[in-house]
Design a protein around this motif. Structure first.
Motif: not given
Length: 529
Positions: A289-302
């Motif tokens: 869950c932590l890994r997926r959240t980090c991936i989202w923060n870098q590739y989807g948050l914007k």
């Protein structure tokens, strides 16, 4: 091996989760139940009810039909469609389409709705037979007891084949509707479904865990829709973990919940295979869950699309969270294999070092300390009121029904202000195969094109071949008809000119010309006297 105390702790943790789910309720209703006939049963704002967690609600639409009340519990698949109320003088079956009301009890909600669907119902109303204690409008008889908690129309795991919506109607309201039907009055109700649409932009969230099997379909398929919606919609994935401190997993500085938690008992999740001594653990789920959240923060948050995030989740499910077909399915998956997660990230084009740095900078999962990303997820969970996973939230409203591609896509498209829907919604939200339409950018047409294994290219080739075949047949038939006509003309003329060697006074032969192609010209020159 897991000790008895750890087993008891695991059970207590799960009971705490269930209790927490029942304490919280959603604030925004996405459906409405209103009586159209008789007018005396109409209520301002409609009837209070609860949506089923299965079926496919027609978001953006409504169902308005006559109601029949079944005289049976509908637990038997052999439904008596000639019974029930209001009664019919000719004892005819329920006239489709209709909405069916049935009493709660004796079997699961899914079984009742499935049998109603097979009987031809377009919607189902489950009449509660027990008062809820905190509902003052419901009168409890002396010999009766009330329920402390509202019943939940949850999926028992077999509801994927149900396509009609269903509501639970509370006892005080259900009794009024049943009384009218038992009195042979015609009752007509409307079940409508609408997502709040504040503006021309839709925000949607998916609450799930990194091991939740029900959400796998939508996680693997909806990336194409997120990309097609572009900046008209903004997606946010949320990982549902629970607070280990509140659950009692962190006591006197010790992790009391075995391997369900990370950070010494602070962040926990259920064991994905229900075996705390085998395979992946709850702590592995929290780490993913932590890994997926980090991936989202870098590739989807914007941009709110996050195509690499969708690609990674799909790769992880296929590589690490699915049994290898070449081996015994009872063997563990590669869920807790760090190399497998690395392979999935590489395949999805994810920068592995930056993701690992994000996980460590947030606080990691090993140390006896807080993790700022996981803390934020728990706070978001508490403020949003999400109680069940998986849950889809569109414009702050929780979407009910099965999380199929069609349900999610229609719910999002219905969240736009009328007239502001993006082209992909106008093109595909009413298409028979929404996924194929979104993937290809256009609706493929009628149902026979949607048959599994038949692509639009194959259909075009078959259509072209059929057209050529018919043209050849028509050409051959035309030539045969022409030949037949020539033979008929030749026969008619021959009756008048039986002797081919006969000549006229000028020495010209009276026989028919040998060249059939010029029959018409020669025939025109004949004068029969």
């Amino acid at each position: 091996m897991m000790t008895t105390n750890n087993l008891k702790t695991s059970i207590l943790v799960n009971l705490w989760i269930l209790a927490d789910l029942r304490r919280t309720s959603y604030a925004v209703q996405t459906s409405k139940l209103q009586v159209q006939l008789p007018p005396s049963l109409r209520k301002e704002g409609g009837y209070d009810h609860r949506d089923a967690m299965f079926g496919i609600p027609p978001y953006g639409g409504s169902i308005q039909q006559q109601v029949y009340y079944s005289a049976t519990t509908l637990c038997d698949a052999n439904v008596d469609k000639k019974g029930g109320y209001p009664t019919r003088d000719d004892h005819s079956a329920w006239k489709t389409p209709f909405i069916l009301m049935v009493d709660r009890g004796e079997c699961s909600f899914v079984q009742k709705v499935r049998n109603a669907q097979r009987a031809g119902a377009t919607g189902v109303l489950i009449a509660d037979d027990v008062c809820i204690c905190n509902r003052s409008d419901c009168q409890v008889a002396d010999e009766e007891k009330c329920e402390q908690e509202e019943p939940t129309m949850s999926d028992d795991g077999s509801g994927s084949d149900i396509s009609i919506p269903s509501f639970l109607v509370f006892k005080e309201d259900a009794d009024q509707l049943k009384a009218a039907l038992l009195n042979n009055q015609h009752v007509r109700v409307e079940m409508s479904f609408k997502v709040p649409s504040p503006d021309s932009h839709v925000e949607y969230e998916l609450w799930t865990t990194a091991s939740e099997p029900t959400s796998r379909e939508i996680e693997k398929s909806f990336g194409v829709a997120a990309a097609a919606l572009k900046d008209h919609a903004f997606f946010t994935p949320h990982m549902y973990i629970y607070d280990g401190i509140k659950a009692g997993c962190l006591e006197e500085g010790l992790n009391e919940c075995y391997n369900l938690c990370t950070n010494n008992g602070r962040y926990c999740s259920n064991d994905p295979d229900d075996d705390m001594d085998y395979g992946a653990s709850g702590a592995d789920v929290v780490k993913e869950c932590l890994r997926r959240t980090c991936i989202w923060n870098q590739y989807g948050l914007k941009d709110g699309v996050g195509k690499p995030w969708w690609n990674y989740v799909t790769e992880f499910i296929d590589r690490c969270d699915s049994p290898d077909p070449d081996y015994d399915s009872s063997k563990p998956t590669r869920y807790n294999d760090p190399e497998c997660a690395g392979e999935a990230m590489t395949a999805a084009g994810i920068d592995i070092p930056s993701v690992e740095k994000c996980m460590q900078d947030a606080g990691g999962v090993e140390a006896n300390t807080t993790n700022i990303i996981l803390e934020a997820e728990i706070k978001a969970q508490e403020s949003s009121g999400v109680v069940l996973v998986p849950s889809l939230v569109v414009n702050q409203a929780v979407i009910r029904g099965s999380l199929s591609f069609a349900t999610v896509f229609k719910a999002i498209c219905s969240g736009f202000v009328k007239g502001s829907e993006p082209h992909i919604c106008k093109e595909c939200s009413n298409c028979e195969n929404e996924f194929a339409c979104v993937r290809d950018g256009f609706c493929h047409g009628s149902s026979f094109l949607m048959m599994e294994g038949v692509s639009i290219e194959v259909f075009a080739i078959v259509l072209l071949g059929t057209s050529v075949l018919f043209c050849c047949i028509a050409c051959i038939q035309h030539r045969r008809q022409q030949q037949y006509m020539r033979n008929q003309i030749h026969g008619i003329v021959a009756e008048y000119m039986p002797v081919s060697s006969q000549k006229n006074s000028e020495g010209t032969s009276l026989a028919l010309p040998a060249d059939d192609d010029d029959d018409e010209n020669h025939i025109e020159s004949f004068t029969i006297s």
